[in-house]
Design an enzyme around this catalytic site. Structure first.
Site, PDB file in Angstrom:
ATOM      1  N   HIS A   1       0.833  -1.200   0.000  1.00  0.00           N
ATOM      2  CA  HIS A   1       0.000   0.000   0.000  1.00  0.00           C
ATOM      3  C   HIS A   1       0.878   1.264   0.000  1.00  0.00           C
ATOM      4  O   HIS A   1       0.723   2.144  -0.860  1.00  0.00           O
ATOM      5  CB  HIS A   1      -0.905  -0.018   1.241  1.00  0.00           C
ATOM      6  CG  HIS A   1      -1.768   1.187   1.390  1.00  0.00           C
ATOM      7  ND1 HIS A   1      -3.096   1.198   1.038  1.00  0.00           N
ATOM      8  CD2 HIS A   1      -1.495   2.447   1.826  1.00  0.00           C
ATOM      9  CE1 HIS A   1      -3.596   2.409   1.260  1.00  0.00           C
ATOM     10  NE2 HIS A   1      -2.638   3.181   1.747  1.00  0.00           N
ATOM     11  N   GLU A   2       1.804   1.337   0.945  1.00  0.00           N
ATOM     12  CA  GLU A   2       2.640   2.544   1.046  1.00  0.00           C
ATOM     13  C   GLU A   2       3.548   2.687  -0.177  1.00  0.00           C
ATOM     14  O   GLU A   2       3.827   3.801  -0.630  1.00  0.00           O
ATOM     15  CB  GLU A   2       3.453   2.541   2.349  1.00  0.00           C
ATOM     16  CG  GLU A   2       2.607   2.527   3.628  1.00  0.00           C
ATOM     17  CD  GLU A   2       1.560   3.636   3.709  1.00  0.00           C
ATOM     18  OE1 GLU A   2       1.758   4.716   3.117  1.00  0.00           O
ATOM     19  OE2 GLU A   2       0.505   3.413   4.357  1.00  0.00           O
TER      20      GLU A   2
HETATM   21 ZN    ZN Z   1      -2.758   5.241   2.042  1.00  0.00          ZN
END
Ligand code: ZN
Length: 501
Positions: A264-265
């Protein structure tokens, strides 16, 4: 020297100051000892004041006006014309915020962070409530200073997602809810199709961390211009295109493992790393809005990372990297467990289907707080009621309720909507990417992520903040922001996974 060139010099200094403040913020979340809070709050307050005053100075306003005349005949989509337009929008907005308010937001944010951590660790809202009152008060002051002819929340949305307002968000959310609630009921009636317990096993955090670093690098996150550290709440931050960092969190249990949070990051980080070099040290050198940013993180985390072809490629390596912990679990079983739908208390651990409900819950509570219909002390009860209504769950414990997210320490409201908009925009972009990259699933299954990374770089990353969220989505897909593609995606994916048809 032209006014535009002089303006760019000012904007470059402002950008340097802001990125230095970002670095101080990153340090506070990763390595700063607890004793550093007060000094850090002062430093962040000072840097924010200097960058704000430099930007809103009357001289900058005069340069801006002159630069507007200089770019009057330039192509509308050129970097210069867009730079002047975005700088004008930011300047108009920031000049309405008094310096003391800007300093207060930076200082109070730094002070709130450890109070929130303590309150979360103890599961005690009353410890954080005094800080939350400050957050609400500052958000009200910001909304008032920005000013709006409509609702107070409109000002906060416009700061985050230019072009959208409360009514537009309410409409999108209500369409989403109409799709999610009946689908969730059908899925729950077929819950036995997925066995989530295959993830009830442990793997040393060090092994998980090195595997997640390997995965994100293969997706396209450049570790020569980035790094991964640990923090209580994972985030991504940029100090310029040459240094875009991510953090993650990890526990031995695979359900709380770091892989999806790292992906995600990294989705956020690839966006920041991919902005055109020509935009460096300008206000265009970043993602265009929290919503579009989330579209990039959620796209990689879910539409890629939780897809079958992704696991066709990575599962054999994962089994080796995790030292035999998954030896008795097949690829299909693992894929299904990673996609299990189960209403839960914590947003960041939520499945794809119920995730948006977590965002709507916060949106409702923030509106009530901002518009004065709910007091800070009533938040836990309001939260419990929403959790019951939206997710069908009994009241959560302290840490799994309103203390779970870091966002109310920032201290500002209005940022959460980006998480749901991100799912919507991510699905729209992916639908378009699939139409153009017809062999996408085969490429992913072969571990070739360059075509998708390149497509996003061309259509999204490189533009930075040149276009508003609506303009960007329109440009890439030919349509405005709309929930249809996301609704089709979840219907198809979970219909198949839970054998609904
Ligand atoms: Zn995010």
């Amino acid at each position: 020297m032209t006014a535009l060139a002089s303006l760019k010099e000012v904007l470059a200094e402002v950008s340097d100051l802001r990125q230095a403040a970002e670095l101080l913020g990153w340090d506070q979340e990763t390595y700063m000892p607890a004793g550093g809070v007060q000094d850090r709050a002062n430093q962040l307050g000072t840097l924010s004041r200097i960058s704000h005053e430099r930007f809103v100075a009357a001289g900058t306003g005069r340069l801006l006006e002159a630069a507007e005349s200089e770019v009057a005949g330039v192509a509308e989509d050129s970097d210069d014309a867009r730079l002047v337009r975005v700088a004008r929008r930011d300047w108009d907005q920031e000049t309405r915020l008094p310096s003391d308010l800007v300093v207060a937001m930076a200082r109070e944010g730094a002070i709130s962070r450890p109070v929130w951590q303590e309150a979360k660790a103890r599961g005690d809202w009353s410890l954080f409530a005094p800080r939350m009152r400050i957050t609400v008060e500052l958000a009200q002051r910001v909304a008032e200073a920005i000013g709006t002819t409509g609702r107070a929340y409109d000002a906060l949305i416009d700061m985050n997602e230019p072009g959208l307002d409360t009514a537009a968000v309410e409409q999108t959310f209500s369409q989403l809810r109409t799709a999610i609630v009946p689908l969730l009921r059908r899925v729950q009636a077929h819950a036995d199709r997925v066995d989530l317990s295959v993830l009830d096993r442990e793997v040393e955090p060090a092994k998980q961390l090195s595997f997640s670093a390997l995965v994100v690098e293969r997706l396209g996150y450049d570790l020569q211009r980035g790094r991964q550290d640990l923090s209580a709440h994972p985030f991504c931050t940029s100090f310029g295109m040459g240094d875009v960092r991510i953090t993650t969190r990890v526990k031995p249990g695979l359900r709380e493992g770091c892989l999806f949070s790292s992906i995600h990051e990294a989705g956020h980080a690839m966006y920041e790393q991919g902005v055109s070099r020509a935009l460096a040290r300008t206000p265009l050198a970043m993602g265009t809005s929290p919503g579009v940013h989330e579209s990039q993180s959620r796209l990689w985390e879910n539409l890629v990372g939780r897809s079958r072809p992704f696991w066709t490629h990575f599962y054999p390596e994962l089994k080796v990297a995790y030292g035999g912990a998954l030896d008795d679990v097949g690829e299909e079983e693992f894929y299904r467990a990673c996609n299990a739908v189960q209403p839960s208390y914590v947003r960041v651990d939520a499945d794809e289907l119920t995730y948006n409900l977590h965002v709507m819950l916060r949106f409702e509570i923030e509106k009530e707080l901002l518009e004065g219909r709910l007091s800070v002390d009533e938040v836990p009860q309001a939260w419990a009621a929403q959790v019951k209504e939206y997710l069908g769950l009994e009241p959560p414990n302290g840490a799994e309720g309103p203390l779970q997210d870091i966002h109310w320490t920032f201290p500002i409201l209005g940022g959460f909507i980006g998480y749901a908009l991100g799912n919507v925009i991510g699905a729209q972009l992916m639908e378009r990417a699939r139409a153009e990259l017809t062999a996408l699933d085969d490429q992913i299954a072969a571990g070739d992520f360059a075509p998708l990374h390149g497509w996003l770089g061309e259509h999204v990353y490189r533009h930075g903040r040149k276009f508003t969220p609506q303009e960007l989505v329109q440009k890439v897909t030919g349509r405005g922001i709309e929930p249809g593609p996301w609704m089709r995606y979840v219907e198809c994916k979970f219909g198949d996974l839970y054998e609904l048809n």
